[in-house]
Enzyme design. Structure first.
Site, short mmCIF file in Angstrom:
data_model
loop_
_atom_site.label_atom_id
_atom_site.label_comp_id
_atom_site.label_asym_id
_atom_site.label_seq_id
_atom_site.Cartn_x
_atom_site.Cartn_y
_atom_site.Cartn_z
N ARG A 37 -19.73 31.98 29.93
CA ARG A 37 -19.58 33.37 30.39
C ARG A 37 -20.75 33.74 31.28
O ARG A 37 -21.89 33.35 31.03
CB ARG A 37 -19.55 34.32 29.19
CG ARG A 37 -18.16 34.55 28.65
CD ARG A 37 -18.14 35.52 27.51
NE ARG A 37 -19.32 36.37 27.44
CZ ARG A 37 -19.56 37.20 26.44
NH1 ARG A 37 -18.74 37.28 25.44
NH2 ARG A 37 -20.64 37.96 26.43
N ARG A 88 -23.62 28.50 24.56
CA ARG A 88 -22.26 28.89 24.19
C ARG A 88 -21.30 28.56 25.33
O ARG A 88 -21.57 28.82 26.49
CB ARG A 88 -22.24 30.39 23.89
CG ARG A 88 -20.93 30.86 23.33
CD ARG A 88 -21.12 32.12 22.55
NE ARG A 88 -21.35 33.25 23.45
CZ ARG A 88 -21.40 34.51 23.05
NH1 ARG A 88 -21.26 34.79 21.76
NH2 ARG A 88 -21.61 35.48 23.89
N ARG A 142 -31.17 54.69 19.15
CA ARG A 142 -31.69 53.60 19.97
C ARG A 142 -33.04 53.95 20.59
O ARG A 142 -33.64 53.15 21.28
CB ARG A 142 -30.71 53.27 21.10
CG ARG A 142 -29.64 52.30 20.70
CD ARG A 142 -29.39 51.26 21.77
NE ARG A 142 -28.52 50.20 21.29
CZ ARG A 142 -27.22 50.16 21.52
NH1 ARG A 142 -26.64 51.09 22.25
NH2 ARG A 142 -26.50 49.18 21.04
N LYS A 171 -26.12 41.10 12.36
CA LYS A 171 -26.11 42.48 11.89
C LYS A 171 -24.68 42.99 11.62
O LYS A 171 -24.43 43.66 10.63
CB LYS A 171 -26.78 43.33 12.98
CG LYS A 171 -26.97 44.76 12.69
CD LYS A 171 -27.82 45.37 13.81
CE LYS A 171 -27.20 45.17 15.16
NZ LYS A 171 -26.86 46.39 15.88
N ARG A 211 -31.47 40.77 28.41
CA ARG A 211 -30.85 41.57 27.36
C ARG A 211 -31.80 41.71 26.16
O ARG A 211 -31.94 42.78 25.59
CB ARG A 211 -29.56 40.87 26.92
CG ARG A 211 -28.51 41.85 26.42
CD ARG A 211 -27.34 41.14 25.78
NE ARG A 211 -26.67 40.17 26.66
CZ ARG A 211 -25.75 39.30 26.23
NH1 ARG A 211 -25.39 39.30 24.97
NH2 ARG A 211 -25.20 38.45 27.06
#
Ligand SMILES: [Zn+2]
Length: 221
Positions: free
Chosen positions: A166, A133, A90, A15, A177
């Site tokens: 991370r 990642r 949101r 996005k 999330r």
């Protein structure tokens, strides 16, 4: 052509990239609510000081303050030809606040001038991307164990440091999330659909292809 763009998409859906492209292409600003609030706080504007008061107490900045910050921004000269909204609205409550802001600023209306673009992407793919990642704690290079692996497993190609994951890229956090995102976005999706301003974009594609499809959506209007 539509003037106000509301992009809805999960983190990692591309996005951000499409926002920059569209902002350049149409010469309209990209309004990111988070940065806008931070800027107001930094510049110690009246609204910034009020917002900081809530943040310092560990509270969310209330909607009427966020709305005022956004309204003030939308009244600036560079918004006359349109803008792209990011991070707002949101929720339905925020979408309704946006409708009132537009009414008050008098330039555009949600129904006639806005387009909500829903970046449709398989969140399972995004979860896999995140949990694979790895980054180098020394030079900051980012790797992906499946799509862009280091030459030697777990070590940085550039500086030979051991790669790390991370903390918020672990599977549980990543899933949480996306669940939050889906829970927040579903009602908005329905809201914009009902208003007749929702467009869906298949975002499980390379960046350039998404861009071509986005332009079709916008310029066919
Ligand atoms: Zn490195």
């Amino acid at each position: 052509m539509k003037k106000v763009f509301i992009f809805l998409g999960p983190p990692g859906s591309g996005k951000g990239t499409q926002t920059s492209r569209l902002s350049d292409k149409l010469s309209i600003p990209h309004i990111d609510t988070g940065s806008l609030l931070r800027k107001n706080i930094e510049d110690k504007t009246q609204l910034g000081i009020i917002a900081k008061g809530f943040i310092d107490k560990g509270q969310l900045v209330p909607l009427h303050v966020v709305s005022s910050v956004i309204k003030e921004r939308l009244l600036k000269e560079d918004c006359k030809n349109g803008y792209i909204l990011d991070g707002f609205p949101r929720s339905i409550e925020q979408a309704e606040a946006l409708a009132s802001i537009l009414e008050e600023t008098g330039e555009f209306t949600l129904k006639n001038d806005a387009m909500a673009v829903y970046f449709d992407v398989d969140t399972e793919i995004l979860v896999q991307r995140l949990i694979n990642r790895r980054s180098c704690p020394n030079c900051g290079t980012i790797y992906n164990l499946t799509s862009n692996p280091p030459k030697i497993m777990d070590y940085c190609d550039i500086c030979d440091t051991k790669l790390v994951q991370r903390a918020d890229d672990n599977e549980q956090t990543a899933r949480a999330r996306f669940e939050t995102y889906e829970r927040e976005t579903k009602p908005l999706y329905d809201y914009f659909k009902q208003l007749g301003i929702l467009k869906e974009l298949d975002a499980d594609k390379p960046i350039l292809e998404i861009w071509e499809n986005l332009k079709e959506l916008i310029f066919e209007q």
